[in-house]
Design a protein around this motif. Structure first.
Motif, mmCIF file in Angstrom:
data_model
loop_
_atom_site.group_PDB
_atom_site.id
_atom_site.type_symbol
_atom_site.label_atom_id
_atom_site.label_comp_id
_atom_site.label_asym_id
_atom_site.label_seq_id
_atom_site.Cartn_x
_atom_site.Cartn_y
_atom_site.Cartn_z
ATOM 1 N N GLU A 41 41.884 33.487 34.542
ATOM 2 C CA GLU A 41 43.125 34.097 35.039
ATOM 3 C C GLU A 41 43.073 35.616 34.906
ATOM 4 O OE1 GLU A 41 46.114 32.001 32.877
ATOM 5 O OE2 GLU A 41 46.402 30.501 34.473
ATOM 6 N N ALA A 42 42.399 36.098 33.851
ATOM 7 C CA ALA A 42 42.200 37.547 33.727
ATOM 8 C C ALA A 42 41.298 38.038 34.854
ATOM 9 C CB ALA A 42 41.585 37.875 32.367
ATOM 10 N N GLN A 43 40.242 37.272 35.157
ATOM 11 C CA GLN A 43 39.368 37.633 36.280
ATOM 12 C C GLN A 43 40.138 37.597 37.598
ATOM 13 O OE1 GLN A 43 35.604 35.491 36.513
ATOM 14 N NE2 GLN A 43 35.521 35.313 34.286
ATOM 15 N N ARG A 44 41.046 36.619 37.722
ATOM 16 C CA ARG A 44 41.832 36.510 38.953
ATOM 17 C C ARG A 44 42.671 37.762 39.177
ATOM 18 N NH1 ARG A 44 46.369 32.075 38.745
ATOM 19 N NH2 ARG A 44 45.163 30.615 40.014
ATOM 20 N N ARG A 45 43.267 38.275 38.089
ATOM 21 C CA ARG A 45 44.090 39.485 38.226
ATOM 22 C C ARG A 45 43.232 40.674 38.652
ATOM 23 N NH1 ARG A 45 46.508 36.977 33.704
ATOM 24 N NH2 ARG A 45 45.243 38.156 32.222
ATOM 25 N N THR A 46 42.049 40.800 38.036
ATOM 26 C CA THR A 46 41.141 41.889 38.419
ATOM 27 C C THR A 46 40.696 41.728 39.860
ATOM 28 O OG1 THR A 46 40.339 42.096 36.141
ATOM 29 C CG2 THR A 46 38.945 43.004 37.875
ATOM 30 N N ALA A 48 42.217 40.166 42.235
ATOM 31 C CA ALA A 48 43.341 40.404 43.150
ATOM 32 C C ALA A 48 43.478 41.901 43.447
ATOM 33 C CB ALA A 48 44.633 39.860 42.554
ATOM 34 N N ASP A 49 43.295 42.731 42.417
ATOM 35 C CA ASP A 49 43.337 44.187 42.628
ATOM 36 C C ASP A 49 42.201 44.635 43.540
ATOM 37 O OD1 ASP A 49 45.528 44.354 40.974
ATOM 38 O OD2 ASP A 49 44.373 44.928 39.190
ATOM 39 N N ARG A 52 42.938 43.576 47.105
ATOM 40 C CA ARG A 52 43.960 44.436 47.703
ATOM 41 C C ARG A 52 43.350 45.751 48.182
ATOM 42 N NH1 ARG A 52 46.849 46.079 43.277
ATOM 43 N NH2 ARG A 52 45.366 47.807 43.258
ATOM 44 N N SER A 139 37.013 34.686 45.194
ATOM 45 C CA SER A 139 38.374 34.246 44.894
ATOM 46 C C SER A 139 38.536 32.761 45.170
ATOM 47 C CB SER A 139 39.373 35.054 45.729
ATOM 48 O OG SER A 139 40.690 34.628 45.482
#
Length: 247
Positions: A41-46, A48-49, A52, A139
């Motif tokens: 989930e931490a990787q997912r947030r990174t 996602a940035d 974007r 992703s």
């Protein structure tokens, strides 16, 4: 404190159930899937940035390429128009004709420059799109892994919860009838002593702190009435005498 010897032995059954429940709760908290999911989930947030930013870059370069394409087409259209005028003999004045020829040469140079810029933008856009595609593939793979882990976590949690419910259903009847003061002491010690409030005396050893009692302490315990609630001198847990105590 006084308590019937049978209640003291009953307290060991309660302690065993509480220990099993604590172990199950620890297993729930310590499932490897939980830690891996948190990391992903931490990787997912990174990611996602990064996605974007990559999408913004692709969109910006796509706009830049359309502008470059339009600039090239605009200059080419002007070149075509000037050539058609010359080919049609619409320019008869020698000076105007010479000026038109110079302008056509300038337009050719301008087209070459614009096409080079257009190619550069196209290459940058292709690189940016390739990066975006890679990030999107990452992703998708990450989401697939997260879904698999979540399914496995939920399956294990359901299994542990079933076992925990069984233990908790046994705990009530096991503790029923215990004297209130004995239960209060046990609960307080359990909280203070890492989940173990009562320990059996077996083979002259406290099963709470695992230390062997010396002869003087064993003699004192042996001489104590059966309903006397004994405390281990070392760890202060309730020490329950059993047929295997070695007294």
């Amino acid at each position: 404190m006084k308590a019937d010897p049978s209640d003291q032995l009953k307290l060991l059954d309660v302690q065993e159930l509480d220990a099993r429940a604590d172990q199950l709760r620890h297993q729930r908290r310590s499932l490897p899937e939980i830690a891996e999911i948190a990391g992903l989930e931490a990787q997912r947030r990174t990611l996602a940035d990064q996605l974007r930013d990559a999408k913004i870059l692709v969109d910006d370069l796509a706009v830049e390429q359309r502008k470059a394409d339009a600039d090239v087409e605009q200059v080419k259209a002007r070149r075509t128009r000037d050539r058609e005028r010359m080919d049609a003999g619409l320019i008869s004045n020698p000076k105007d004709l010479e000026r038109m020829q110079h302008e056509l040469e300038s337009l050719e140079r301008r087209i070459t420059t614009l096409e080079d810029e257009e190619l550069e933008v196209m290459e940058r856009l292709e690189d940016a799109q390739r990066t975006l595609d890679q990030l999107q593939a990452e992703s998708a793979h990450l989401e697939e892994r997260l879904a698999t882990l979540a399914e496995e976590r939920d399956r294990k949690l359901a299994h542990l919860d079933t076992k925990l419910a069984d233990v908790e259903s046994e705990r009530g009847p096991a503790a029923e009838g215990l004297p209130a003061d004995l239960r209060a002491l046990y609960d307080r010690l359990r909280e203070q002593k890492g989940g173990v409030g009562a320990a059996a005396l077996r083979a002259r050893r406290c099963s709470g702190c695992q230390l062997t009692l010396d002869a003087a302490e064993l003699a004192t315990i042996k001489a104590s009435p059966g309903d006397e609630v004994i405390r281990c001198e070392e760890c202060q847990r309730i020490l329950v005498r059993t047929p295997e105590s070695g007294l």
